[in-house]
Structures are given as structure tokens and as C-alpha cells.
Design a protein around this motif. Structure first.
Motif, PDB file in Angstrom:
ATOM      1  N   SER A 156      -3.825   2.569 -26.064  1.00 44.31           N
ATOM      2  CA  SER A 156      -2.755   2.220 -25.330  1.00 44.31           C
ATOM      3  C   SER A 156      -2.849   3.257 -24.267  1.00 44.31           C
ATOM      4  N   LEU A 157      -2.761   4.686 -24.327  1.00 46.63           N
ATOM      5  CA  LEU A 157      -2.237   5.347 -23.751  1.00 46.63           C
ATOM      6  C   LEU A 157      -4.025   4.671 -22.147  1.00 46.63           C
ATOM      7  N   LEU A 158      -4.593   5.133 -23.280  1.00 41.78           N
ATOM      8  CA  LEU A 158      -6.009   4.798 -22.021  1.00 41.78           C
ATOM      9  C   LEU A 158      -5.536   3.790 -21.137  1.00 41.78           C
ATOM     10  N   ASP A 159      -4.958   2.247 -21.763  1.00 41.07           N
ATOM     11  CA  ASP A 159      -4.908   1.088 -21.095  1.00 41.07           C
ATOM     12  C   ASP A 159      -3.591   1.368 -19.974  1.00 41.07           C
ATOM     13  N   GLU A 160      -2.856   2.259 -19.912  1.00 40.27           N
ATOM     14  CA  GLU A 160      -2.115   2.297 -19.719  1.00 40.27           C
ATOM     15  C   GLU A 160      -2.309   3.201 -17.974  1.00 40.27           C
ATOM     16  N   LYS A 161      -2.847   3.533 -18.676  1.00 41.16           N
ATOM     17  CA  LYS A 161      -3.512   4.569 -17.432  1.00 41.16           C
ATOM     18  C   LYS A 161      -3.961   3.890 -16.599  1.00 41.16           C
ATOM     19  N   ASP A 162      -5.352   3.379 -16.493  1.00 41.65           N
ATOM     20  CA  ASP A 162      -6.002   2.411 -15.717  1.00 41.65           C
ATOM     21  C   ASP A 162      -5.094   1.205 -15.540  1.00 41.65           C
ATOM     22  N   VAL A 163      -4.438   0.677 -15.667  1.00 42.14           N
ATOM     23  CA  VAL A 163      -2.691  -0.167 -14.997  1.00 42.14           C
ATOM     24  C   VAL A 163      -2.543   1.050 -13.524  1.00 42.14           C
ATOM     25  N   MET A 164      -1.717   2.493 -14.372  1.00 42.92           N
ATOM     26  CA  MET A 164      -1.269   2.933 -13.549  1.00 42.92           C
ATOM     27  C   MET A 164      -2.405   3.270 -12.119  1.00 42.92           C
ATOM     28  N   LEU A 165      -3.319   3.626 -12.298  1.00 39.84           N
ATOM     29  CA  LEU A 165      -4.115   3.972 -11.680  1.00 39.84           C
ATOM     30  C   LEU A 165      -4.606   2.797 -10.764  1.00 39.84           C
ATOM     31  N   GLY A 166      -4.672   2.047 -11.107  1.00 39.72           N
ATOM     32  CA  GLY A 166      -4.881   0.667 -10.620  1.00 39.72           C
ATOM     33  C   GLY A 166      -4.055  -0.070  -9.758  1.00 39.72           C
ATOM     34  N   ALA A 167      -2.445   0.785  -9.805  1.00 39.64           N
ATOM     35  CA  ALA A 167      -1.624  -0.111  -8.847  1.00 39.64           C
ATOM     36  C   ALA A 167      -1.422   1.404  -8.111  1.00 39.64           C
ATOM     37  N   ILE A 168      -1.716   2.534  -8.692  1.00 43.59           N
ATOM     38  CA  ILE A 168      -1.450   3.455  -7.495  1.00 43.59           C
ATOM     39  C   ILE A 168      -2.509   3.167  -6.488  1.00 43.59           C
ATOM     40  N   GLY A 169      -4.407   3.155  -6.564  1.00 49.75           N
ATOM     41  CA  GLY A 169      -5.513   2.576  -5.576  1.00 49.75           C
ATOM     42  C   GLY A 169      -4.815   1.780  -4.825  1.00 49.75           C
ATOM     43  N   HIS A 170      -4.331   0.792  -5.577  1.00 46.04           N
ATOM     44  CA  HIS A 170      -3.360  -0.110  -4.204  1.00 46.04           C
ATOM     45  C   HIS A 170      -3.235  -0.400  -3.660  1.00 46.04           C
ATOM     46  N   ASP A 171      -1.836   0.549  -3.951  1.00 46.07           N
ATOM     47  CA  ASP A 171      -0.444   0.883  -2.899  1.00 46.07           C
ATOM     48  C   ASP A 171      -0.387   2.328  -2.014  1.00 46.07           C
ATOM     49  N   LEU A 172      -2.404   2.971  -2.352  1.00 45.37           N
ATOM     50  CA  LEU A 172      -2.171   3.638  -1.429  1.00 45.37           C
ATOM     51  C   LEU A 172      -2.886   2.785  -0.376  1.00 45.37           C
ATOM     52  N   LYS A 173      -4.091   2.177  -1.346  1.00 39.76           N
ATOM     53  CA  LYS A 173      -4.832   1.620   0.185  1.00 39.76           C
ATOM     54  C   LYS A 173      -4.533   0.332   0.986  1.00 39.76           C
ATOM     55  N   THR A 174      -3.026   0.138   0.550  1.00 39.76           N
ATOM     56  CA  THR A 174      -2.757  -0.901   1.342  1.00 39.76           C
ATOM     57  C   THR A 174      -2.597  -0.046   2.877  1.00 39.76           C
ATOM     58  N   PRO A 175      -1.334   0.812   2.641  1.00 40.50           N
ATOM     59  CA  PRO A 175      -0.775   1.717   3.818  1.00 40.50           C
ATOM     60  C   PRO A 175      -2.114   1.824   3.930  1.00 40.50           C
ATOM     61  N   LEU A 176      -2.814   2.487   3.601  1.00 44.41           N
ATOM     62  CA  LEU A 176      -4.410   2.952   4.448  1.00 44.41           C
ATOM     63  C   LEU A 176      -5.000   2.716   5.449  1.00 44.41           C
ATOM     64  N   ALA A 177      -5.318   1.148   5.283  1.00 50.49           N
ATOM     65  CA  ALA A 177      -5.647   0.089   5.723  1.00 50.49           C
ATOM     66  C   ALA A 177      -4.876  -0.431   6.969  1.00 50.49           C
ATOM     67  N   ALA A 178      -3.620  -0.295   7.035  1.00 45.39           N
ATOM     68  CA  ALA A 178      -2.624  -0.357   8.122  1.00 45.39           C
ATOM     69  C   ALA A 178      -2.361   0.501   8.979  1.00 45.39           C
ATOM     70  N   LEU A 179      -2.844   2.108   8.853  1.00 46.29           N
ATOM     71  CA  LEU A 179      -3.187   3.201   9.234  1.00 46.29           C
ATOM     72  C   LEU A 179      -4.615   2.697   9.936  1.00 46.29           C
ATOM     73  N   ARG A 180      -5.423   2.031   9.709  1.00 48.78           N
ATOM     74  CA  ARG A 180      -6.260   2.090  10.323  1.00 48.78           C
ATOM     75  C   ARG A 180      -6.651   1.244  11.507  1.00 48.78           C
ATOM     76  N   VAL A 181      -5.929   0.185  11.251  1.00 47.04           N
ATOM     77  CA  VAL A 181      -5.550  -0.732  12.708  1.00 47.04           C
ATOM     78  C   VAL A 181      -4.394  -0.145  13.649  1.00 47.04           C
ATOM     79  N   ARG A 182      -3.559   0.573  12.664  1.00 41.36           N
ATOM     80  CA  ARG A 182      -2.508   1.174  13.974  1.00 41.36           C
ATOM     81  C   ARG A 182      -3.251   2.182  15.223  1.00 41.36           C
ATOM     82  N   ILE A 183      -4.275   3.362  14.191  1.00 38.11           N
ATOM     83  CA  ILE A 183      -5.148   4.169  14.975  1.00 38.11           C
ATOM     84  C   ILE A 183      -5.256   3.684  16.534  1.00 38.11           C
TER      85      ILE A 183
END
Length: 472
Positions: free
Chosen positions: A258-285
Motif C-alpha cells: 500500500s505504501l508503494l502504491d501511494e508512493k507511485d501515485v504521489m510520484l506520478g502527481a509530482i511528475g505531472h505537476d512539475l512537467k506541466t509548468p516546465l513545458a509552459a516555461l519552454r514556450v515562454r522563453i
């Protein structure tokens, strides 16, 4: 090689067998001693009876009025008359039996038969002319079978000679020797064997009831350690202690899963939440007019994305989703080297051997790219080879860089660890490449080894990274 068994059942059975052997050995020694003393006492009683009967005239009475001894050693072939001789009988090198002499003295003393000297020894009938003659006469008289006579001549005798107090002559009595106490060895061995079969059989059944669920639990733990999949858990069986252990292990596996599943869900959310603004930064630069500034900002974003990918990969390496497949390792290594050659990188493919292993090809490519990338970054060139040794596949990557300080080789495979200034963030990443390669190797049951290559003078001439993978 140690002879001690490694399993719990084997060690327990060995302990029971050793304890039983010790107890049986002590018991056999005590029984042997007691039986020997009993036989000796009965023999000396028979000898004393002969001597006292002779001294008190029993031998002169008519046969129907004589008192004969009763016991284990009375046989008509062995009823020897008491001799009256002037000297003690020759012992022919036979050792005197001091304990038998002492017993004989004690018995005679209780019967008011005072003895000045006593000699007791043991010898065969064949070495005693008087006994041979007496047996021959009795055999003829009673028409004894020849085989019985032969058996009688093979027997042993106790020869006891005493000189009464105040007497000048010796009285010599002969009595058949009792059966040897060694005859007890066979029944004791049979008894021990029977006890072994019963006791060890019962203990084996009890231990099997304990060890079978433990073996199943061990198999499940190994399965969970390699897959982190709690499915297939065993039902609580066996004694109460083992049942509680299985229940606790099952609960722990579910909690970890259960802890590993929670970790995977958390990492997926972090990856999604970080990559989205990074993609926006690519456009802005793109709106930044200074080309050099725009290039530095783009490089920074790429470093962040690359580091984020490495972190997510390192976190997920323990729970891969792609299946294990038969992989031709030489072809995989060649394909990765060709990728770098197509990009014009100085990567050389050395000798390889055809090697088939069970692996996750995607992850192995990632490990090889990390190792080759490190070799190019810090050593300018990468030389890759593949060989087999002692049931293992060895993927070797050599570079010509400054190497790693000996005290830091082990630490360099840990996450976020960097080496000396030649491996700082200006020339390298976040320190995840080697950690990820090590984790991938361990995922396949192997290891990552780092070794500094040295010249004959002892100078470091480069680093060798060895990816060790099992062939089976």
C-alpha cells in the motif's frame, strides 16, 4: 565442507540423535559394568560353593545326597572336581583377576572359610589339561554329541586356587566362565536403533509440521522481495507461533504494498505537476530576445526535466511494469553503442559473446546509456565489451578519465552523490546516473562494480564500470 546440516529440521534431528547417542552410551556403559559385576559375583559364588563343599566333605557323600550349585553356569560337562595340589596352578602368562579374588575372599570369609592366599585367573579349556580330560570323560559317559563337546572345549574357565590358613596344600576349583558382557552390545544396538527410529520419526513429523509453513513463507517473502506483489500469500498453518508469524508477515506485505502504491501515485502527481509548468516555461522563453540567455534558460529546463526523469525512474525501478523477456545481450549492447556512433560520439565496441538472459530490455538500455554517458562526460571516450565468466554476463565500460578516489567508489553508487571537482554539477548531473544503473542491475539480480584502472607505476589511467548480470 561443513558436515553440519543447514536446515532447521536437519539441525534438530542431529541434536536429538547426538543427545540420544550420549544417553544410550552412558546407559550401555552402566549396564555393561553392572552385568560384568553380576556375572563375576555369580561365578565366585559357584567357586566358593565348590571349595566349601570339598572342605566340608560334600564330595565324599553319595551322589544323590550331594548339594549341587544352581545357576547360570551348571552343566554336566563343566562339573569339575576340586583338585588338591601342593602348588598353585600355573597361570601361563594369564593376568590375575584382583576383583574376583577379593570377592572370593569375602564370600569364603562369611562362611568361616579362612584363606591365606587366593589366586583367580581366566583361561580357555583348551589350555587346561585337567579340564580337557574331565570333559572328555563326561562326554563318553553321557554320550554327548561331538558338536557339544567341541563347543565346550572352545569355552573359557575361571580357575580359582586358595590355600586355607594353616594349610600347605592348594584347593583348585574350576567353573565355566559366564557369557561375556560383550554379548549385550547387540541387543543394546538393536534397542538404540529402535529408539532412534521411533523418536527421530516422531521428531521429524513435528519438525515437518513447523518447517513446511516456514519454507512456504520463505518462498513468499522472496517472491515479495523481488516483485513487491503481495498476491499469493499463504494461509496461516502450523503451530500457533508460526501462525502468528505468517499473519504478521502477510499484514506487513500488504502495508508495504500500500505504501508503494501511494508512493507511485504521489510520484506520478509530482511528475505531472512539475512537467506541466516546465513545458509552459519552454514556450515562454521563446519570447526572450537575448539568444544566449534563451539558450541558458532552455538548458536549465532540460537539466531539470532530465533530473526529474532520473528521480522518477529511480523511484519506480523496484516496481517495473514491463515483463521479463529473453534478451540477446550482445545485440542490445551493440544497438546502444550504435546510437552513440550515429551521433558521432567516441564510443568503441570491443569483443562480445552471444549471451541470452532473462531481462527487461528497456531498463538495461537505460543503465547502459547512463554508464556510457558518464564515461563520455568524464573520460572523453567509452570502450564497451561483453564477456561471460562463472555463470555471469559482464558488460564492461572503460573510460580514460581521472577515476574516482578509492574511498568514494562505493558512495558514488548512492543517489545524489558526486565525486571530486572533475565530477561537479558544472560537468555532470545531479548524481543519479550511477545510482540508477546500480538499482537496475540489482533489479536483475546483479550488481554494479566500479574499479580504477592503474598503470604499472600506480597512476590512475581511467575508470572501469562493470555491469554484472546473472545468466540464469
Amino acid at each position: 565442507m561443513s558436515l553440519r546440516p543447514g536446515s532447521l529440521m536437519g539441525q534438530m534431528l542431529l541434536a536429538v540423535a547426538a543427545a540420544l547417542l550420549l544417553v544410550q552410551g552412558l546407559g550401555a556403559a552402566l549396564i555393561y559394568r553392572a552385568q560384568h559385576e553380576r556375572f563375576e559375583a555369580e561365578t565366585m559364588n559357584a567357586v566358593a560353593f565348590r571349595l566349601i563343599a570339598q572342605a566340608r566333605g560334600n564330595e565324599r557323600l553319595p551322589r544323590h545326597l550331594r548339594v549341587e550349585p544352581r545357576g547360570l553356569f551348571t552343566d554336566r560337562l563343566y562339573r569339575f572336581a576340586v583338585q588338591i595340589v601342593r602348588e598353585a596352578p600355573p597361570r601361563d602368562g594369564k593376568r590375575r583377576n584382583a576383583s574376583a579374588e577379593q570377592k572370593l575372599r569375602e564370600i569364603l570369609t562369611t562362611q568361616d572359610f579362612r584363606v591365606a592366599e587366593a589366586v583367580v585367573f581366566r583361561r580357555s579349556v583348551a589350555a587346561d589339561p585337567y579340564a580337557q580330560m574331565a570333559i572328555g570323560r563326561r562326554a563318553d559317559r553321557f554320550e554327548v554329541e561331538p558338536h557339544a563337546v567341541a563347543r565346550a572345549l572352545d569355552a573359557d574357565l575361571y580357575v580359582a586356587a586358595v590355600r586355607p590358613v594353616g594349610g600347605a596344600e592348594w584347593m583348585v576349583a574350576r567353573v565355566r566362565a559366564p557369557p561375556s558382557a560383550n554379548a549385550l552390545i547387540r541387543p543394546l544396538l538393536l534397542q538404540t536403533l529402535a529408539i532412534y527410529l521411533v523418536l527421530v520419526g516422531v521428531v521429524a513429523l513435528i519438525l515437518r509440521r513447523i518447517t513446511r509453513p516456514l519454507a512456504a513463507l520463505t518462498k513468499q517473502v522472496a517472491h515479495f522481495a523481488s516483485t513487491q506483489d503481495p498476491s499469493g500469500q499463504i494461509a496461516p498453518v502450523g503451530p500457533d507461533d508460526v501462525r502468528r508469524l505468517i499473519v504478521a508477515q502477510n499484514a506487513m506485505e500488504w502495508r508495504i504494498s500500500s505504501l508503494l502504491d501511494e508512493k507511485d501515485v504521489m510520484l506520478g502527481a509530482i511528475g505531472h505537476d512539475l512537467k506541466t509548468p516546465l513545458a509552459a516555461l519552454r514556450v515562454r522563453i521563446e519570447s526572450v530576445e537575448d539568444e544566449s540567455e534563451r539558450a541558458r534558460m532552455a538548458a536549465t529546463i532540460e537539466d531539470i526535466v532530465h533530473t526529474l526523469d532520473d528521480i522518477l525512474s529511480l523511484a519506480r525501478v523496484g516496481r517495473p511494469t514491463d515483463p521479463v523477456e529473453r534478451t540477446e545481450l550482445a545485440a542490445l549492447v551493440s544497438a546502444v553503442v550504435e546510437e552513440y556512433e550515429d551521433m558521432g560520439e567516441p564510443v568503441e565496441l570491443g569483443s562480445t559473446e552471444r549471451t541470452v538472459i532473462e531481462a527487461r530490455a528497456t531498463w538495461l538500455r537505460r543503465a547502459l546509456r547512463n554508464l556510457i554517458g558518464n564515461a563520455l562526460r568524464y573520460g572523453s571516450v567509452a570502450r564497451v565489451s561483453l564477456l561471460k565468466a562463472e555463470g555471469q554476463a559482464l558488460v564492461r565500460i572503460d573510460d580514460d578519465g581521472p577515476g574516482i578516489p578509492e574511498g568514494s567508489l562505493q558512495a558514488m553508487t548512492q543517489a545524489f552523490t558526486r565525486g571530486d571537482p572533475s565530477r561537479n554539477t558544472e560537468t555532470g548531473g545531479a548524481g543519479l546516473g550511477l545510482a540508477l544503473a546500480r538499482a537496475i542491475a540489482e533489479q536483475h539480480g546483479g550488481s554494479l562494480q566500479l574499479v580504477n584502472r592503474r598503470t604499472p607505476e600506480g597512476q590512475i589511467e581511467g575508470l572501469t564500470a562493470m555491469l554484472v548480470l546473472p545468466l540464469t
